[in-house]
Structures are given as structure tokens and as C-alpha cells.
Design a protein around this motif. Structure first.
Motif, mmCIF file in Angstrom:
data_model
loop_
_atom_site.group_PDB
_atom_site.id
_atom_site.type_symbol
_atom_site.label_atom_id
_atom_site.label_comp_id
_atom_site.label_asym_id
_atom_site.label_seq_id
_atom_site.Cartn_x
_atom_site.Cartn_y
_atom_site.Cartn_z
ATOM 1 N N GLN A 266 -46.911 -47.429 -14.451
ATOM 2 C CA GLN A 266 -46.746 -47.664 -13.006
ATOM 3 C C GLN A 266 -46.009 -46.478 -12.355
ATOM 4 O O GLN A 266 -46.344 -46.069 -11.240
ATOM 5 N N ASN A 267 -45.020 -45.905 -13.068
ATOM 6 C CA ASN A 267 -44.315 -44.719 -12.554
ATOM 7 C C ASN A 267 -45.318 -43.579 -12.316
ATOM 8 O O ASN A 267 -45.262 -42.885 -11.300
ATOM 9 N N VAL A 268 -46.234 -43.390 -13.271
ATOM 10 C CA VAL A 268 -47.227 -42.310 -13.158
ATOM 11 C C VAL A 268 -48.130 -42.573 -11.949
ATOM 12 O O VAL A 268 -48.399 -41.687 -11.141
ATOM 13 N N HIS A 269 -48.557 -43.817 -11.820
ATOM 14 C CA HIS A 269 -49.397 -44.212 -10.687
ATOM 15 C C HIS A 269 -48.682 -43.915 -9.368
ATOM 16 O O HIS A 269 -49.240 -43.285 -8.458
ATOM 17 N N ASP A 270 -47.425 -44.337 -9.275
ATOM 18 C CA ASP A 270 -46.679 -44.179 -8.019
ATOM 19 C C ASP A 270 -46.404 -42.702 -7.714
ATOM 20 O O ASP A 270 -46.456 -42.276 -6.560
ATOM 21 N N LEU A 271 -46.116 -41.934 -8.765
ATOM 22 C CA LEU A 271 -45.876 -40.507 -8.544
ATOM 23 C C LEU A 271 -47.157 -39.828 -8.042
ATOM 24 O O LEU A 271 -47.119 -38.995 -7.126
ATOM 25 N N SER A 272 -48.297 -40.226 -8.604
ATOM 26 C CA SER A 272 -49.555 -39.606 -8.163
ATOM 27 C C SER A 272 -49.833 -39.938 -6.700
ATOM 28 O O SER A 272 -50.340 -39.099 -5.948
ATOM 29 N N LEU A 273 -49.469 -41.141 -6.269
ATOM 30 C CA LEU A 273 -49.638 -41.496 -4.843
ATOM 31 C C LEU A 273 -48.757 -40.623 -3.963
ATOM 32 O O LEU A 273 -49.169 -40.159 -2.903
ATOM 33 N N LYS A 274 -47.529 -40.388 -4.433
ATOM 34 C CA LYS A 274 -46.595 -39.534 -3.665
ATOM 35 C C LYS A 274 -47.153 -38.120 -3.533
ATOM 36 O O LYS A 274 -47.059 -37.492 -2.474
ATOM 37 N N ASN A 288 -58.445 -36.111 -4.827
ATOM 38 C CA ASN A 288 -59.130 -37.123 -5.634
ATOM 39 C C ASN A 288 -58.723 -36.981 -7.090
ATOM 40 O O ASN A 288 -58.652 -35.866 -7.610
ATOM 41 N N ARG A 289 -58.522 -38.119 -7.705
ATOM 42 C CA ARG A 289 -58.071 -38.112 -9.096
ATOM 43 C C ARG A 289 -59.133 -37.588 -10.059
ATOM 44 O O ARG A 289 -60.304 -37.889 -9.897
ATOM 45 N N GLU A 290 -58.678 -36.841 -11.072
ATOM 46 C CA GLU A 290 -59.550 -36.492 -12.189
ATOM 47 C C GLU A 290 -59.275 -37.493 -13.319
ATOM 48 O O GLU A 290 -60.175 -37.940 -14.013
ATOM 49 N N VAL A 291 -58.012 -37.840 -13.467
ATOM 50 C CA VAL A 291 -57.590 -38.789 -14.501
ATOM 51 C C VAL A 291 -58.007 -40.199 -14.075
ATOM 52 O O VAL A 291 -57.952 -40.532 -12.896
ATOM 53 N N ARG A 292 -58.434 -41.007 -15.046
ATOM 54 C CA ARG A 292 -58.854 -42.378 -14.713
ATOM 55 C C ARG A 292 -57.748 -43.378 -15.004
ATOM 56 O O ARG A 292 -57.124 -43.314 -16.066
ATOM 57 N N PHE A 293 -57.518 -44.296 -14.062
ATOM 58 C CA PHE A 293 -56.604 -45.406 -14.317
ATOM 59 C C PHE A 293 -57.396 -46.563 -14.915
ATOM 60 O O PHE A 293 -58.508 -46.852 -14.474
ATOM 61 N N ALA A 294 -56.813 -47.244 -15.892
ATOM 62 C CA ALA A 294 -57.477 -48.415 -16.478
ATOM 63 C C ALA A 294 -56.480 -49.565 -16.506
ATOM 64 O O ALA A 294 -55.337 -49.394 -16.927
ATOM 65 N N GLY A 295 -56.895 -50.739 -16.003
ATOM 66 C CA GLY A 295 -56.005 -51.902 -15.952
ATOM 67 C C GLY A 295 -55.439 -52.080 -14.560
ATOM 68 O O GLY A 295 -55.880 -51.437 -13.604
ATOM 69 N N LYS A 296 -54.445 -52.992 -14.468
ATOM 70 C CA LYS A 296 -53.908 -53.329 -13.138
ATOM 71 C C LYS A 296 -52.649 -52.536 -12.814
ATOM 72 O O LYS A 296 -51.747 -52.428 -13.647
ATOM 73 N N PHE A 297 -52.609 -52.022 -11.587
ATOM 74 C CA PHE A 297 -51.423 -51.314 -11.093
ATOM 75 C C PHE A 297 -51.034 -51.917 -9.753
ATOM 76 O O PHE A 297 -51.898 -52.379 -8.998
#
Ligand SMILES: Cc1cc2nc3c(=O)[nH]c(=O)nc-3n(C[C@H](O)[C@H](O)[C@H](O)COP(=O)(O)OP(=O)(O)OC[C@H]3O[C@@H](n4cnc5c(N)ncnc54)[C@H](O)[C@@H]3O)c2cc1C
Length: 309
Positions: A266-274, A288-297
């Protein structure tokens, strides 16, 4: 094929993040992948496929799904003259090294790129201006019902870090590359130089778990005249000092997120949004993301996940 119940996905991704899945089917060969997918299809069980896990962030709670992991611990490679057929689960770097030793030119650019050949084909992995689509001749692919077919280069619709398989979800069982005869010594010298440059510029995955560049470079159709490094925009926008929890930015590259102590997915997700928000505010550019998120954030209210800023 090995069945590992409740396998922790942190053990199978280079970010070393991610909770458990229902069970993980470890498939080292194309035949085992085919067998696993056929069985899952017959039982109507949805699944997610991973290779080296070097381009994904799996959520902390994990995946309520079966994971098929296609990694061939020993390279599975066959040579016919200058053509090479390799399993999709073979390490891309192991293939690049093998090609050097065999005196075959065309894959040296892939030196040091983590992950499998299959993962590289799906994302048209590249470096130094070259990519998978430059040398791929054909491949055997598998749909989610377990039907295999052989397809040629045109099928993939390769573009920058993109192939049609990103949309269809088809699996790369094996790939045939058309290479050229080369000089072993010259290829080995080039390989050593690439490894040296990568060691200087890229994070060491042992000490700095990550998934490589987080955002795609900016397309030429946007405000940049030609494709420009997302890292440049992030640096100009003062993104290098951003941090969320244990997630921080690699000191040598503003487009790489590193897992520090006590870092969550979740930290990684939030940092990428910032990061994306910063570039949007300064340049009015959508990353746009190159890395894929998998699962719920969890997403903050108002955050635009689709455009990702
Ligand atoms: C330190 C570092 C440096 C990197 N440098 C580069 C670089 O220079 N250039 C570059 O392009 N990338 C780079 N990457 C990103 C990454 O290595 C590539 O995207 C790699 O090709 C992903 O392969 P993988 O097997 O790890 O895929 P995974 O991360 O396991 O999966 C990524 C996606 O591919 C799919 N997939 C995996 N295997 C298959 C298969 N056999 N068939 C169908 N779909 C499949 C998965 O379902 C998932 O959607 C780097 C990453 C790191 C950590």
C-alpha cells in the motif's frame, strides 16, 4: 508441477511484497503450464500467471486466486542454425548469456533485465533502443482454456513496452528468436560493459527490492516532442525526496520505487500516486504505470486510478 498452498507472493516477486494466494502451482516447463491451465479451466477456477515477478506489486492482503508460476530454473533452449527456441519460463538474462556463449547476436541488449522470456515478450521488454519484437520470429501461446497455437511476429502488435497479449491474457509457452552469427569475444565484451553500466545505474535487488522503472516514458504525441524519460519529469518536479511509509525513491533514478524497512505494498501504491500527482501538477502530464498492481489497494477519495494521478 508443485502445488504450494497459501504461498506468500512476497517470496516470488522482486519487490518482495505481497500476501498469500489460495495456492501456487509452480510450473517449470511449458507442458506443465498447459496441464495446469487445462485443469483449472475444467474446474472453472480463475488464476493469475506470473513469471519472475519483476514487474508487479502484489497487495498486502494477497490474492484470492490461484497463481500459476512459470519459471524454468534451468534454461530450456534449443538451437537450429541461427534460430533459437526457448521456454517462456527461462530467465531472460540466462538466455542472453547463452547466446553470447553460442556466438549468436541479437539478444545482448537484454543482458541484466530480470524476469522470464515470457514476461519480456508480453511487455516487449527493452533497453538501449532494442526490444523483444526486433528478434522474435514466432511463439506458442496458450489461452485460458488451455488451447495452444503458434503465432508469428505480426500477431503480437508490438509497441513501446506493449504487446497484444497484455489485453488477451494469453500465455507465452515458448518463443523462437531469429538471431545472427556473432563473435563470442565481442559479444562477451559488450555484455560485460552492459552489466557494469546496469550495476552503476540500477538498484541491486538484494539490497534494494523494487520492480524497475515504475512509470512508462512519455509518448511523443504528448507535450514532449519525442519519448522522454518519466524519471526526468519526476526529477524536475522534485520527486526524488518523496516517501510514504517504508517506500522511497531510488537515489540514482527518480522513476524507481524502493522497498525500505517496514514498507507495505500500500505504501508503494500511495507513493506512486504522489509521484504522478506531482508531475501532473507541474507539467500537466499524466504518467501511466509500467508496473502492474495485483490485488486490492485502498485509493484516496478523488484519486484518478485510471489516468493515474
Ligand atoms: C532492477 C530491474 C530492472 C529492470 N530493467 C528493465 C529494463 O531495462 N527493460 C525492461 O523492459 N524492463 C525492465 N524491468 C522490468 C521487468 O524486468 C520486465 O518487465 C520483465 O520482462 C518482466 O518479466 P517477469 O517474468 O518478471 O514478469 P512478471 O513480473 O512475473 O509478470 C509481468 C506481467 O507479465 C505476465 N507474464 C509473465 N510471464 C508470462 C508468460 N509466460 N506469458 C504471458 N504472460 C506472462 C504476467 O501475467 C504479468 O501480467 C526491470 C525490473 C527490475 C526489477
Amino acid at each position: 508441477m508443485k502445488n504450494i498452498p497459501e504461498a506468500l507472493l512476497a517470496d516470488h516477486t522482486t519487490f518482495r511484497l505481497g500476501g498469500p494466494c489460495r495456492y501456487l502451482l509452480d510450473c517449470p516447463t511449458p507442458d506443465e503450464v498447459k496441464q495446469a491451465v487445462k485443469q483449472l479451466a475444467a474446474d472453472k477456477i480463475p488464476f493469475v500467471l506470473i513469471g519472475g515477478g519483476s514487474n508487479v506489486v502484489v497487495s498486502d492482503e494477497g490474492l484470492d486466486a490461484v497463481v500459476v508460476r512459470f519459471v524454468s530454473p534451468t534454461p530450456l533452449i534449443k538451437r537450429r542454425n541461427d534460430e533459437v527456441t526457448v521456454s517462456g519460463g527461462t530467465s531472460l538474462d540466462a538466455l542472453a548469456l547463452w547466446a553470447v556463449e553460442e556466438g549468436l547476436e541479437g539478444l545482448n541488449y537484454a543482458t541484466g533485465i530480470p524476469g522470464t522470456v515470457g514476461g519480456a515478450v508480453v511487455g516487449n521488454a527493452g533497453a538501449w533502443g532494442k526490444q523483444m519484437g526486433d528478434v522474435l520470429k514466432s511463439a506458442t501461446i496458450l489461452d485460458h482454456k488451455g488451447n495452444a497455437k503458434t503465432v508469428g511476429l505480426d500477431y503480437f502488435g508490438f509497441a513501446y513496452r506493449h504487446s497484444r497479449l497484455k489485453e488477451t491474457g494469453e500465455i507465452v509457452l515458448d518463443v523462437t528468436f531469429a538471431l545472427k552469427p556473432g563473435d563470442c569475444v565481442a559479444l562477451a565484451t559488450e555484455r560485460a560493459a552492459i552489466l557494469k553500466t546496469r550495476a552503476e545505474k540500477h538498484p541491486d535487488l538484494v539490497t534494494h527490492p523494487c520492480a524497475g522503472s515504475f512509470f512508462r516514458n512519455i509518448e511523443p504525441t504528448s507535450k514532449a516532442e519525442r519519448r522522454q524519460a518519466a524519471g526526468w519529469f519526476l526529477e524536475q518536479a522534485d520527486g526524488k525526496n518523496l516517501k510514504v511509509g517504508g517506500a522511497y525513491i531510488f537515489e540514482k533514478h527518480a522513476n524507481i520505487i524502493i522497498k525500505g524497512p517496514r514498507c507495505t505494498a500500500q505504501n508503494v501504491h500511495d507513493l506512486s500516486l504522489k509521484m504522478a500527482t506531482l508531475v501532473k501538477a507541474k507539467f500537466d502530464l499524466v504518467l501511466n504505470r509500467e508496473v502492474r498492481f495485483a490485488g486490492k489497494f485502498q485509493t484516496a477519495p478523488g484519486a484518478n486510478e485510471r489516468g493515474f494521478w
